[in-house]
Design an enzyme around this catalytic site. Structure first.
Site, PDB file in Angstrom:
ATOM      1  N   GLU A  46      18.965 -37.418  35.330  1.00 30.44           N
ATOM      2  CA  GLU A  46      19.447 -37.264  33.959  1.00 30.44           C
ATOM      3  C   GLU A  46      20.844 -37.871  33.853  1.00 30.44           C
ATOM      4  OE1 GLU A  46      20.326 -33.771  30.622  1.00 30.44           O
ATOM      5  OE2 GLU A  46      19.596 -33.239  32.616  1.00 30.44           O
ATOM      6  N   ASP A  75      24.645 -49.237  34.363  1.00 33.12           N
ATOM      7  CA  ASP A  75      24.546 -48.524  33.091  1.00 33.12           C
ATOM      8  C   ASP A  75      25.212 -49.422  32.068  1.00 33.12           C
ATOM      9  OD1 ASP A  75      23.497 -46.078  31.855  1.00 33.12           O
ATOM     10  OD2 ASP A  75      25.540 -45.870  31.119  1.00 33.12           O
ATOM     11  N   HIS A 183      27.365 -59.630  30.212  1.00 31.62           N
ATOM     12  CA  HIS A 183      28.166 -58.527  30.728  1.00 31.62           C
ATOM     13  C   HIS A 183      27.758 -58.141  32.143  1.00 31.62           C
ATOM     14  CE1 HIS A 183      24.612 -57.318  28.583  1.00 31.62           C
ATOM     15  NE2 HIS A 183      24.648 -56.090  29.030  1.00 31.62           N
TER      16      HIS A 183
END
Length: 200
Positions: A46, A75, A183
């Site tokens: 999570e 991420d 990125h």
């Protein structure tokens, strides 16, 4: 001093095929065997972090601990200035359980309601070893949003993001060209310089 990566295989702590493909393309030239977390049966933890770096760090640590192999986690997300940085770390969640990014892009257009569309993509990369050591870097590319979405060559929000200096979206861009400037590439170059001695 950052720790040098000397292993010959790595786990990519992601279940996103697009991210795995991009990271594999970046690592393969270094002679590193890339294994995807889902292929090893690893469960996605999570994402409880408040920043991209916190989420990348926890995903990398979880994969390295569970697999016993060094793990690289990403991420990343889209941050829209006029929406106070949203969707940000919730970029994937805006697409819902079915990962419907067409729905997410339509929601961004609705919320902007004609407002200026300056935006940036952020990518945090975390490299974790089974002993708990982690190295973190971050890459950002600035641009603007353009509607309607154009292009089918990327994934996620690529069809609406036009990087500065270009007049086509990531979704319209040749994948090799996108991979050279996006990125993830910016973050990866920092990681290479810090940890991959074969690239120094």
């Amino acid at each position: 001093m950052p720790r040098a990566f000397t292993e010959h295989r790595i786990v990519v702590a992601s279940h996103n095929p697009g991210k795995i493909r991009e990271i594999r393309n970046l690592l393969t030239p270094l002679g590193i065997k890339v294994q995807a977390a889902d292929k090893l049966g690893l469960i996605e933890p999570e994402e409880t972090g408040k920043t991209f770096l916190e989420n990348a760090d926890l995903k990398a640590r979880a994969a390295a601990t569970a697999s016993g192999i060094a793990a690289l986690a990403d991420d990343s997300g889209l941050c829209v200035d006029a929406l106070q940085g949203a969707p940000g770390i919730y970029s994937a969640r805006w697409a819902g359980p079915d990962k419907d990014f067409a729905l997410a892009m339509a929601e961004i257009e609705r919320k902007l309601d004609g407002a200026p569309s300056a935006a940036h993509f952020t990518c945090a990369l975390s490299l974790a070893w089974p002993d708990g050591h982690v190295e973190n870097v971050e890459g950002i590319i600035e641009g603007r949003l353009r509607f309607p979405p154009k292009g089918t060559r990327g994934f996620g929000y690529d069809p609406i993001f036009v990087p500065h200096g270009y007049d086509i979206s990531f979704g319209e861009m040749d994948p090799e060209n996108k991979l050279a400037i996006n990125h993830r590439a910016i973050a990866f170059k920092k990681m290479l310089k810090a940890c991959f001695d074969r690239a120094n």
